[in-house]
Design a protein around this motif. Structure first.
Motif, PDB file in Angstrom:
ATOM      1  N   SER A 280     -14.693 -24.223 -20.565  1.00  0.00           N
ATOM      2  CA  SER A 280     -15.217 -22.733 -19.973  1.00  0.00           C
ATOM      3  C   SER A 280     -13.948 -22.007 -18.950  1.00  0.00           C
ATOM      4  N   MET A 300     -22.143 -21.617 -22.925  1.00  0.00           N
ATOM      5  CA  MET A 300     -23.394 -21.806 -22.314  1.00  0.00           C
ATOM      6  C   MET A 300     -24.525 -22.222 -23.386  1.00  0.00           C
ATOM      7  N   VAL A 303     -24.185 -26.064 -23.746  1.00  0.00           N
ATOM      8  CA  VAL A 303     -24.911 -26.721 -22.476  1.00  0.00           C
ATOM      9  C   VAL A 303     -26.529 -26.740 -22.578  1.00  0.00           C
ATOM     10  N   VAL A 304     -27.108 -25.562 -23.227  1.00  0.00           N
ATOM     11  CA  VAL A 304     -28.353 -25.415 -23.339  1.00  0.00           C
ATOM     12  C   VAL A 304     -29.047 -26.666 -24.299  1.00  0.00           C
ATOM     13  N   ASN A 307     -29.211 -29.875 -22.396  1.00  0.00           N
ATOM     14  CA  ASN A 307     -30.413 -29.948 -21.542  1.00  0.00           C
ATOM     15  C   ASN A 307     -31.716 -30.093 -22.186  1.00  0.00           C
ATOM     16  N   GLU A 324     -29.265 -34.099 -14.785  1.00  0.00           N
ATOM     17  CA  GLU A 324     -29.853 -32.740 -14.616  1.00  0.00           C
ATOM     18  C   GLU A 324     -29.015 -31.890 -13.750  1.00  0.00           C
ATOM     19  N   ILE A 327     -25.707 -30.945 -15.691  1.00  0.00           N
ATOM     20  CA  ILE A 327     -26.164 -29.785 -16.258  1.00  0.00           C
ATOM     21  C   ILE A 327     -26.523 -28.459 -15.792  1.00  0.00           C
ATOM     22  N   MET A 328     -27.095 -28.549 -14.531  1.00  0.00           N
ATOM     23  CA  MET A 328     -27.379 -27.178 -13.833  1.00  0.00           C
ATOM     24  C   MET A 328     -25.856 -26.678 -13.232  1.00  0.00           C
ATOM     25  N   TYR A 331     -24.397 -25.079 -16.110  1.00  0.00           N
ATOM     26  CA  TYR A 331     -24.732 -23.621 -16.219  1.00  0.00           C
ATOM     27  C   TYR A 331     -24.287 -22.541 -15.368  1.00  0.00           C
ATOM     28  N   LEU A 332     -23.986 -23.046 -14.032  1.00  0.00           N
ATOM     29  CA  LEU A 332     -23.619 -21.960 -12.866  1.00  0.00           C
ATOM     30  C   LEU A 332     -22.237 -21.575 -13.068  1.00  0.00           C
ATOM     31  N   ILE A 334     -20.506 -21.787 -15.782  1.00  0.00           N
ATOM     32  CA  ILE A 334     -20.031 -21.025 -17.001  1.00  0.00           C
ATOM     33  C   ILE A 334     -20.496 -19.534 -16.678  1.00  0.00           C
ATOM     34  N   LEU A 335     -21.626 -19.401 -15.927  1.00  0.00           N
ATOM     35  CA  LEU A 335     -22.197 -18.114 -15.778  1.00  0.00           C
ATOM     36  C   LEU A 335     -21.124 -17.377 -14.658  1.00  0.00           C
TER      37      LEU A 335
END
Length: 395
Positions: A280, A300, A303-304, A307, A324, A327-328, A331-332, A334-335
């Motif tokens: 990413s 994204m 990664v979902v 999850n 977890e 993974i969390m 998310y952050l 990539i966002l």
């Protein structure tokens, strides 16, 4: 002859009809007669010796029981249901001096198996009922026996299968430890009548747990075993207890401690996840805004999918596990990468600033992610020791 036989048959049929009518009358009288005779039968039953009722009294003094558990295999470990199956042998031993007998050899003893043992338990030998506290469903007992030694030592042994439940700690998953627990209590007798004395769990740890390693298969490594005696308190009526301390039952606890073999999760889950997060960061080296957004949202969604996978292999927990957290943060990052690409695109479009945001992000994002992963590993896998009562006695 045929006429005479027919006459006899006619007489027999009449007798049968009369007999059946009398039986119908008797059926109506039986309840009334039963009510009249019941008091007499009650008095007679009370006067009979209690042994005739099939009751075998326990010994007069406190019974101390030695319990031995031999585990053949622990299998079908279900992390979602927090259950596991055990195949093993269970042995209880105590002394009942009333059963002592004379023998030419001190090593001789009596053995009763299966049906014969069941008959002996019903009529001659007092055997307390023991239950698995944390078993799920019905216990499957394959074979059982009772042996009696000349000095009155009684041994009860059985082969059993069962599904057991114990709350598991997944905070460090997939680098977590587990306690496979078997809890046993007497069903009827509190600690004033019966107590567990000596407990043994086999195979033991004398050979650096090599024997125990074979019981858990390829997913776990044994770290040690632990056996303790404990008590459980129940709010039973006074009529069912022996005194003021009634309702407190002796409990035998057998624990097998193991560490999850995490190689599969490292190579099949964590490493691909780290590579996805690293991929990413390439959006900071691409100038086309459409390509940047496409890469960001595609990763994204990937990664979902990870999850969903982690959610399928774990129960619903009130806390986050190590995987977890990884993974969390995926998310952050990539966002934040998508947001940074959008901001940089607007700055370039307006040409209001010569500041290139991507020059900072190209090195800032990887360095920040690496630092957070190091802190996460230290906090969850190195310094956090209070989340699991780890026993390590495997040499």
């Amino acid at each position: 002859m045929k006429t005479v036989c027919l006459a006899h048959l006619s007489d027999i049929s009449r007798y049968l009809l009369v007999f059946m009518k009398k039986m119908r009358v008797a059926e109506k009288l039986i309840p009334a007669i039963g009510l009249l005779l019941a008091p007499g039968h009650v008095v007679k039953a009370q006067s009979n010796d209690i042994q005739e009722l099939g009751y075998i009294a326990p010994p007069d003094s406190l019974v101390e029981v030695d319990a031995n558990l031999y585990i053949n295999k622990i299998y079908n470990v279900n992390s979602v249901e927090e259950t596991y199956q055990i195949d093993g042998y269970l042995e209880f031993q105590w002394i009942d001096e009333r059963l002592a007998f004379e023998s030419e050899s001190a090593d001789s003893y009596l053995i009763f198996e299966n049906d014969r043992a069941s008959e002996v338990m019903k009529s001659e030998v007092w055997v307390p009922a023991f239950e698995f506290v944390n078993i799920q469903g019905k216990q499957d007992t394959q074979h059982f026996l009772i042996s009696i030694e000349p000095n009155g030592t009684v041994t009860y042994e059985e082969r059993f299968f069962g599904i057991f439940h114990t709350e598991m700690n997944f905070r460090k998953f997939p680098f977590d430890y587990k306690k496979f627990v078997v809890e046993i209590e007497p069903f009827s007798y509190d600690e004033n009548f019966l107590k567990f004395k000596t407990l043994s769990l086999f195979p033991d740890t004398s050979d650096t747990c090599k024997a125990l390693d074979t019981t858990l298969g390829k997913d776990w490594n044994l770290t040690g075993i632990k056996v303790v005696t404990d008590t459980s308190s129940y709010g039973l009526p006074d009529a069912m207890t022996s005194g003021s301390d009634g309702g407190i039952y002796s409990k035998a606890v057998f624990e097998v401690h193991a560490k999850r073999i995490s190689d599969y999760f490292i190579w099949q889950v964590l490493l691909p996840l780290f590579l996805i997060i690293a991929a990413s960061f390439t959006i900071f080296w691409i100038r086309d805004f459409g390509t940047q957004i496409g890469i960001g949202f595609s990763l994204m969604l990937t990664v979902v999918a990870f999850n969903f996978y982690s959610a399928s292999i774990l129960p619903r927990l009130p806390y986050n596990t190590f995987i977890e957290y990884v993974i969390m943060f995926g998310y952050l990052f990539i966002l934040f990468g998508i947001i940074a690409a959008t901001i940089n695109h607007n700055l370039e479009k307006r040409e209001q600033s010569s500041f290139d945001l991507f020059k900072v992000c190209r090195w800032g994002f990887p360095a920040s992610y690496l630092l957070i992963m190091i802190i996460l590993i230290l906090v969850n896998l190195v310094f956090e020791t209070g989340t699991m009562d780890l026993v390590n006695n495997c040499g």
